[in-house]
Design a protein around this motif. Sequence first.
Motif, mmCIF file in Angstrom:
data_model
loop_
_atom_site.group_PDB
_atom_site.id
_atom_site.type_symbol
_atom_site.label_atom_id
_atom_site.label_comp_id
_atom_site.label_asym_id
_atom_site.label_seq_id
_atom_site.Cartn_x
_atom_site.Cartn_y
_atom_site.Cartn_z
ATOM 1 N N UNK A 89 -13.968 -6.260 6.670
ATOM 2 C CA UNK A 89 -15.254 -6.395 7.337
ATOM 3 C C UNK A 89 -14.780 -7.576 8.611
ATOM 4 N N UNK A 90 -14.121 -8.383 8.489
ATOM 5 C CA UNK A 90 -13.689 -9.412 9.363
ATOM 6 C C UNK A 90 -13.037 -8.818 10.508
ATOM 7 N N UNK A 91 -12.018 -8.282 10.407
ATOM 8 C CA UNK A 91 -11.189 -7.474 11.160
ATOM 9 C C UNK A 91 -12.199 -6.412 12.109
ATOM 10 N N UNK A 92 -12.856 -5.726 11.094
ATOM 11 C CA UNK A 92 -13.799 -4.692 11.743
ATOM 12 C C UNK A 92 -14.699 -5.189 12.884
ATOM 13 N N UNK A 140 -7.963 8.333 7.448
ATOM 14 C CA UNK A 140 -6.856 8.812 6.124
ATOM 15 C C UNK A 140 -6.629 7.803 5.150
ATOM 16 N N UNK A 141 -6.121 6.651 5.738
ATOM 17 C CA UNK A 141 -5.411 5.738 5.122
ATOM 18 C C UNK A 141 -6.532 5.142 4.218
ATOM 19 N N UNK A 142 -7.851 4.762 4.454
ATOM 20 C CA UNK A 142 -8.628 4.170 3.598
ATOM 21 C C UNK A 142 -9.316 5.097 2.717
ATOM 22 N N UNK A 143 -9.317 6.430 3.110
ATOM 23 C CA UNK A 143 -9.828 7.295 2.062
ATOM 24 C C UNK A 143 -8.899 7.453 0.762
ATOM 25 N N UNK A 161 -13.046 -3.741 -9.016
ATOM 26 C CA UNK A 161 -12.311 -4.846 -8.333
ATOM 27 C C UNK A 161 -10.996 -4.379 -7.832
ATOM 28 N N UNK A 162 -9.964 -3.498 -8.551
ATOM 29 C CA UNK A 162 -8.934 -3.129 -8.031
ATOM 30 C C UNK A 162 -9.158 -2.168 -6.963
ATOM 31 N N UNK A 163 -10.205 -1.373 -7.186
ATOM 32 C CA UNK A 163 -10.521 -0.357 -6.175
ATOM 33 C C UNK A 163 -11.001 -0.998 -4.768
ATOM 34 N N UNK A 164 -11.444 -2.213 -4.841
ATOM 35 C CA UNK A 164 -11.943 -2.818 -3.581
ATOM 36 C C UNK A 164 -10.768 -3.662 -3.152
ATOM 37 N N UNK A 165 -10.206 -4.207 -4.114
ATOM 38 C CA UNK A 165 -8.831 -4.890 -3.566
ATOM 39 C C UNK A 165 -7.859 -4.063 -2.638
ATOM 40 N N UNK A 166 -7.615 -2.945 -3.054
ATOM 41 C CA UNK A 166 -6.638 -1.830 -2.521
ATOM 42 C C UNK A 166 -7.422 -1.614 -1.160
ATOM 43 N N UNK A 221 -8.128 -3.959 5.980
ATOM 44 C CA UNK A 221 -7.993 -5.005 6.856
ATOM 45 C C UNK A 221 -6.714 -4.655 7.737
ATOM 46 N N UNK A 222 -5.641 -4.217 7.152
ATOM 47 C CA UNK A 222 -4.278 -3.979 7.775
ATOM 48 C C UNK A 222 -4.569 -2.804 8.880
ATOM 49 N N UNK A 223 -5.265 -1.680 8.652
ATOM 50 C CA UNK A 223 -5.585 -0.780 9.372
ATOM 51 C C UNK A 223 -6.365 -1.314 10.630
ATOM 52 N N UNK A 224 -7.641 -2.082 10.403
ATOM 53 C CA UNK A 224 -8.156 -2.759 11.558
ATOM 54 C C UNK A 224 -7.206 -3.606 12.274
#
Length: 312
Positions: free
Chosen positions: A177-180, A208-211, A224-229, A235-238
């Motif tokens: 959300x920061x990079x967004x 595609x990457x985030x889905x 937590x694992x889902x949200x971490x991934x 963040x990398x995509x943004x």
Amino acid sequence: PPISAGAEGLIGGFLAGHVASTLVVGVSVLKRYGNQILSSFSTRAILKAATRYRRFPLFSTPSSFFSTLTARLPIFFIPFFFDGIVLGLFFLAYNIFVIPLGHLGSAVARVFYVHAAKAHLVGRLAGISDVVHGRLVMLSLVPVTAVILAGPDLFEVVFGADWREAGTYVRFIAPWLFFQGLASPLTRIFDVTEQQRVDFLTTLGMFAAMATALWIGGRTGSITTMLLIFGTVGALARLIQIAVLLRLARVPFRRVLRPYSRYGLMGIPSFAVIALSVLANVPWVTTVATLFALAAFAVVVIWKDELRLPTP
């Protein structure tokens, strides 16, 4: 009766409100400028403009659709793998960030678009893009880091102990959300430089990457694992999108990195205070320490960057 119209009433009211406001503005414009509009109407000019700017509807429209959908992907995926309680906790964590960052991004984007278009015509887009990017980092970096460090304690104090878990969730999605929040206003560079095709491709790639990240994370059975991934991939995509945008604006690489290093270093004392307060394991102590640390950082920034209001 309308008072019990339910979801249909909300949708109908939303549409009716926009239609009514459009009609009011439209009638006012026609009354004042109707003759001028009719006298300057030219089919040839319209066709010429439609051909010249055809990339806007061809690429910007689907890009906006995928961008909006990407920001809400977790809301669609979480119920598929987890129950409504998890969704409610995530929704609170998500909105705490999205609402203020959305208002900030919209306000900056409207002003930036006008000035960026003028700057691009005279070859000064790099300068204004660099300044806006730096100011966005200044406003967001330390508060977001503070929430990452102290999220559970802050949520417990503000919303109650039942919502503490939402503060844990926010730690994982905060980098995304920061990079967004940084990227959203800067996407106007795509329009200014008429690179709508690049805009569409980067947005489609993010979707595609985030889905995929949500699907893989959801199959682990751990939220937590889902949200971490998801947070890491998001963040990398943004971050890649920001790099593309500033490259289009011809901002030098060293200037891109400068605000992160500058405000990151300036925020170290604040980070230390917050981290130490978390160790006390007393939520209200963490909350007070966080507010103090953020206020101290604001004072340092005002002093170092000379952001003081001019003396009358």
